[in-house]
Design an enzyme around this catalytic site. Structure first.
Site, short mmCIF file in Angstrom:
data_model
loop_
_atom_site.label_atom_id
_atom_site.label_comp_id
_atom_site.label_asym_id
_atom_site.label_seq_id
_atom_site.Cartn_x
_atom_site.Cartn_y
_atom_site.Cartn_z
N ARG A 10 0.81 -1.23 0.00
CA ARG A 10 0.00 0.00 0.00
C ARG A 10 0.83 1.27 0.00
O ARG A 10 0.39 2.31 0.47
CB ARG A 10 -0.98 0.03 1.17
N LYS A 51 1.87 11.12 -11.22
CA LYS A 51 1.10 10.10 -11.94
C LYS A 51 2.01 8.94 -12.28
O LYS A 51 3.08 9.13 -12.88
CB LYS A 51 0.57 10.67 -13.26
N GLU A 77 7.88 19.20 -25.23
CA GLU A 77 7.14 19.47 -23.98
C GLU A 77 7.66 20.76 -23.32
O GLU A 77 6.90 21.48 -22.68
CB GLU A 77 7.27 18.30 -23.00
N LYS A 102 5.47 22.92 -14.38
CA LYS A 102 4.60 21.75 -14.22
C LYS A 102 4.17 21.64 -12.76
O LYS A 102 3.01 21.36 -12.47
CB LYS A 102 5.26 20.46 -14.69
N GLU A 117 -6.21 16.00 -10.49
CA GLU A 117 -6.91 16.21 -11.75
C GLU A 117 -8.42 16.31 -11.55
O GLU A 117 -9.19 15.63 -12.20
CB GLU A 117 -6.59 15.06 -12.72
N ARG A 162 -5.46 21.10 -14.43
CA ARG A 162 -4.36 20.31 -14.96
C ARG A 162 -4.49 20.09 -16.48
O ARG A 162 -3.54 19.73 -17.16
CB ARG A 162 -4.31 18.96 -14.20
N ASN A 194 -2.52 19.59 -21.54
CA ASN A 194 -2.90 18.84 -22.73
C ASN A 194 -2.83 19.64 -24.02
O ASN A 194 -3.21 19.12 -25.07
CB ASN A 194 -4.31 18.26 -22.57
N HIS A 245 -1.96 17.98 -27.29
CA HIS A 245 -2.09 16.54 -27.07
C HIS A 245 -3.37 15.94 -27.64
O HIS A 245 -3.41 14.74 -27.87
CB HIS A 245 -1.99 16.22 -25.57
N HIS A 287 -2.07 13.13 -29.65
CA HIS A 287 -2.34 11.72 -29.33
C HIS A 287 -2.95 11.00 -30.53
O HIS A 287 -2.60 9.84 -30.80
CB HIS A 287 -3.31 11.61 -28.14
N HIS A 323 6.54 10.51 -28.93
CA HIS A 323 5.47 11.30 -28.31
C HIS A 323 5.68 12.81 -28.55
O HIS A 323 4.77 13.50 -28.99
CB HIS A 323 5.40 10.97 -26.82
N1 LIG Z 1 3.66 10.02 -15.44
C1 LIG Z 1 3.53 11.05 -16.22
O1 LIG Z 1 3.04 12.12 -15.81
C2 LIG Z 1 4.01 10.97 -17.63
C3 LIG Z 1 4.08 12.12 -18.42
C4 LIG Z 1 4.59 12.01 -19.70
C5 LIG Z 1 4.98 10.77 -20.19
N2 LIG Z 1 4.89 9.66 -19.40
C6 LIG Z 1 5.33 8.35 -19.87
O2 LIG Z 1 6.73 8.40 -20.11
C7 LIG Z 1 7.07 7.41 -21.06
C8 LIG Z 1 8.02 7.99 -22.05
O3 LIG Z 1 9.19 8.41 -21.40
P1 LIG Z 1 10.59 8.50 -22.17
O4 LIG Z 1 10.41 9.29 -23.42
O5 LIG Z 1 11.61 8.92 -21.18
O6 LIG Z 1 10.78 7.01 -22.65
P2 LIG Z 1 11.80 5.85 -22.18
O7 LIG Z 1 11.80 5.69 -20.74
O8 LIG Z 1 11.47 4.68 -23.02
O9 LIG Z 1 13.20 6.44 -22.63
C9 LIG Z 1 13.46 6.64 -24.00
C10 LIG Z 1 14.71 5.86 -24.43
O10 LIG Z 1 15.85 6.57 -23.98
C11 LIG Z 1 16.68 5.71 -23.19
N3 LIG Z 1 17.33 6.57 -22.21
C12 LIG Z 1 16.74 7.26 -21.20
N4 LIG Z 1 17.65 8.02 -20.59
C13 LIG Z 1 18.83 7.82 -21.22
C14 LIG Z 1 20.14 8.35 -21.06
N5 LIG Z 1 20.42 9.27 -20.15
N6 LIG Z 1 21.12 7.89 -21.87
C15 LIG Z 1 20.84 6.96 -22.84
N7 LIG Z 1 19.62 6.46 -23.06
C16 LIG Z 1 18.62 6.89 -22.25
C17 LIG Z 1 15.76 4.68 -22.64
O11 LIG Z 1 16.46 3.50 -22.32
C18 LIG Z 1 14.81 4.46 -23.82
O12 LIG Z 1 15.42 3.63 -24.78
C19 LIG Z 1 5.76 6.94 -21.68
O13 LIG Z 1 5.45 5.66 -21.20
C20 LIG Z 1 4.74 7.94 -21.18
O14 LIG Z 1 3.45 7.39 -21.02
C21 LIG Z 1 4.41 9.74 -18.14
ZN LIG Z 2 3.10 14.81 -23.43
#
Ligand SMILES: NC(=O)c1ccc[n+]([C@@H]2O[C@H](COP(=O)([O-])OP(=O)(O)OC[C@H]3O[C@@H](n4cnc5c(N)ncnc54)[C@H](O)[C@@H]3O)[C@@H](O)[C@H]2O)c1
Ligand SMILES: [Zn+2]
Length: 377
Positions: A134, A156, A198, A240, A250, A255, A259, A262, A266, A279
Site C-alpha cells: 500500500r 502520476k 514538452e 509543471k 486532476e 491540470r 494537454n 495533445h 495523441h 510522443h
Molecule cells: N507520469 C507522467 O506524468 C508521464 C508524463 C509524460 C509521459 N509519461 C510516460 O513516459 C514514457 C516515455 O518516457 P521517455 O520518453 O523517457 O521514454 P523511455 O523511458 O522509453 O526512454 C526513451 C529511451 O531513452 C533511453 N534513455 C533514457 N535516458 C537515457 C540516457 N540518459 N542515456 C541513454 N539512453 C537513455 C531509454 O532507455 C529508452 O530507450 C511513456 O510511457 C509515457 O506514457 C508519463
Molecule cells: Zn506529453
C-alpha cells in the site's frame, strides 16, 4: 528557483506530500547522498528505511553505479533490477517481476524504490511503489529529457494494458527528484529533441518569457549547453509543479492545460502506429495544428502559429500532419477523455503563455487544420 551556480531547487508544495526537485550538473561528492537523506527525513518522516531497490533499464544499467554508491553511503542495503528498455516494459508482467524482487529482498514498508531511467522506468517503478504494501517511498532519478521535464513531476504513475496506454495507475508522489542534467549527454538526439516539444509547450501554456528564452537560445539548447539545459529543465519543472499544485488529483480541470497539443498529438501518435512517431514529435505536430484551430476561432493571429512553428522547426521537430486520413484522426480524438457531450475538447492558445479549454463546435474546422500543410519551407 534557488541554489548555487550549478544547482537549482524546485519546491513542489503539496502539503504533507511536498518534496523537492534538485536540478544539478557536475554535483560534488556526497551531494546525492545528502539529498536522498534529506528527502527521506522530510518525506518519510524519519521512519527507518534500511533498503533500496533501484529499478532501471538495459540502456541505463551501465551508468547506475554512482547512484548505488550514493545510496550505500547512507547505509542502505542496495539491490538493483534491470529491465529491457522500451515502452513494452511498462506492463503487468514487469510490475510482477519487481513485486517478486521486493518480496525476496525482503522489502518492508519502508523500502525505498528508486527509479533510474526515462518515463517508462519512472511510471513502472512508481506504480510498483504506489501499490506494494500500500505504498513504498519513491525516489526519482529521471534520465531522459521527457522524464526530467514532465513524467517525474506530478505523481502520476502507471502501466499499460494490451492496447490501452496508461490505463492502470495511481497518484503517488515521490519523496524527492534528483535531476542530473549531465545524464542527458548519452541520450540519443531524437529522444532529446522529442523532450524539447514538452519544454516549448510550457512556454506556450504558461510563460511567454520562457518561450522567448527558448527562442533566444536554440543553438545552446541543441548543443546541450549545461547552463542553459539546467535552466530550461528547472523552469519546466517549476511550471509543471505549479499546475500540479493547483490540481494534484486532476479534479478541478486546471491540470488540463498540460494537454495543449495533445488532443491532436495523441491522435497523430496513435494513428501513425505507436512507435512510428515519438510522443514529443506528435505533440509538436499537435501544437501547430491546434494553433491553427485557435486561429479559426479568432483567438490568435497567424503570427503566433508562425512563431511556434519556426521554433519547433529550429529545434528539429516535425510540424505537419502526415496522415491524410482525417476520419481516422477525428475518430481517435473522439475517444479523448477530456470530451463532454459528444464534442471534442481542446486546450487552445489565447496568446503565447495563455491557453483555455474549449469545445470546438464544428468538425469541419478540425478537419481543415488536419489537412493544412505547413506554410514554411
Ligand atoms: N507520469 C507522467 O506524468 C508521464 C508524463 C509524460 C509521459 N509519461 C510516460 O513516459 C514514457 C516515455 O518516457 P521517455 O520518453 O523517457 O521514454 P523511455 O523511458 O522509453 O526512454 C526513451 C529511451 O531513452 C533511453 N534513455 C533514457 N535516458 C537515457 C540516457 N540518459 N542515456 C541513454 N539512453 C537513455 C531509454 O532507455 C529508452 O530507450 C511513456 O510511457 C509515457 O506514457 C508519463
Ligand atoms: Zn506529453
Amino acid at each position: 528557483m534557488h541554489g548555487g551556480d550549478d544547482a537549482l531547487r524546485v519546491a513542489v508544495e503539496l502539503g504533507p506530500r511536498s518534496y523537492d526537485i534538485q536540478v544539478v550538473s557536475n554535483p560534488g561528492p556526497g551531494a546525492l547522498s545528502g539529498f536522498v537523506q534529506d528527502s527521506l527525513r522530510r518525506g518519510w518522516a524519519g521512519r527507518g528505511c534500511r533498503r533500496a531497490l533501484v529499478v532501471t533499464d538495459a540502456h541505463l544499467a551501465p551508468f547506475v553505479q554512482p547512484l548505488t554508491a550514493a545510496l550505500a553511503a547512507i547505509d542502505l542495503d542496495v539491490a538493483a533490477i534491470t529491465l529491457p528498455a522500451g515502452e513494452a516494459s511498462k506492463c503487468l508482467d514487469r510490475a510482477a517481476e519487481i513485486y517478486d524482487r521486493l518480496v525476496h529482498l525482503p522489502a518492508d514498508r519502508h523500502t525505498l524504490v528508486v527509479a533510474f531511467g526515462g518515463g517508462v522506468i519512472g511510471d513502472l517503478a512508481g506504480f510498483t511503489a504506489a501499490t506494494f504494501a500500500r505504498g513504498l517511498p519513491l525516489f526519482m532519478v529521471p534520465t531522459s529529457l521527457l522524464a526530467q521535464v514532465d513524467s517525474s513531476v506530478g505523481g502520476k504513475v502507471g502501466i499499460n494494458l494490451p492496447g490501452a496506454k496508461n490505463l492502470v495507475g495511481a497518484f503517488h508522489q515521490p519523496i524527492g527528484v534528483w535531476i542530473d542534467t549531465d545524464s542527458l549527454t548519452t541520450l540519443p538526439e531524437a529522444e532529446y529533441r522529442s523532450g524539447l516539444a514538452e519544454v516549448v509547450k510550457y512556454g506556450m501554456i504558461l510563460d511567454p518569457g520562457f518561450f522567448d528564452e527558448i527562442e533566444a537560445h536554440v543553438s545552446q539548447i541543441l548543443a546541450r549547453d549545461p547552463f542553459h539545459v539546467r535552466r530550461m529543465v528547472a523552469r519546466s519543472c517549476e511550471l509543471k509543479a505549479q499546475v500540479v499544485t493547483a490540481d494534484e488529483f486532476e479534479q478541478t480541470g486546471l491540470r488540463a492545460v498540460l494537454n495543449f497539443g495533445h488532443t491532436i498529438g495523441h491522435a497523430v501518435e496513435a494513428t501513425a502506429g505507436y512507435g512510428e512517431l515519438r510522443h514529443g514529435e506528435a505533440v509538436a505536430i499537435g501544437m501547430v495544428a491546434e494553433c491553427r484551430l485557435a486561429e479559426r476561432l479568432g483567438w490568435i493571429g497567424q503570427d503566433v502559429t508562425a512563431r511556434l512553428e519556426s521554433l519547433l522547426i529550429a529545434l528539429g521537430l516535425p510540424v505537419t500532419v502526415q496522415s491524410t486520413d482525417a476520419d481516422a484522426l477525428i475518430a481517435s480524438m473522439a475517444r479523448d477523455k477530456k470530451n463532454r457531450g459528444g464534442r471534442i475538447r481542446f486546450v487552445l492558445p489565447r496568446r503565447v503563455g495563455t491557453v483555455e479549454l474549449t469545445d470546438v463546435p464544428n468538425e469541419s474546422a478540425i478537419r481543415a487544420v488536419l489537412t493544412t500543410r505547413s506554410a514554411s519551407p
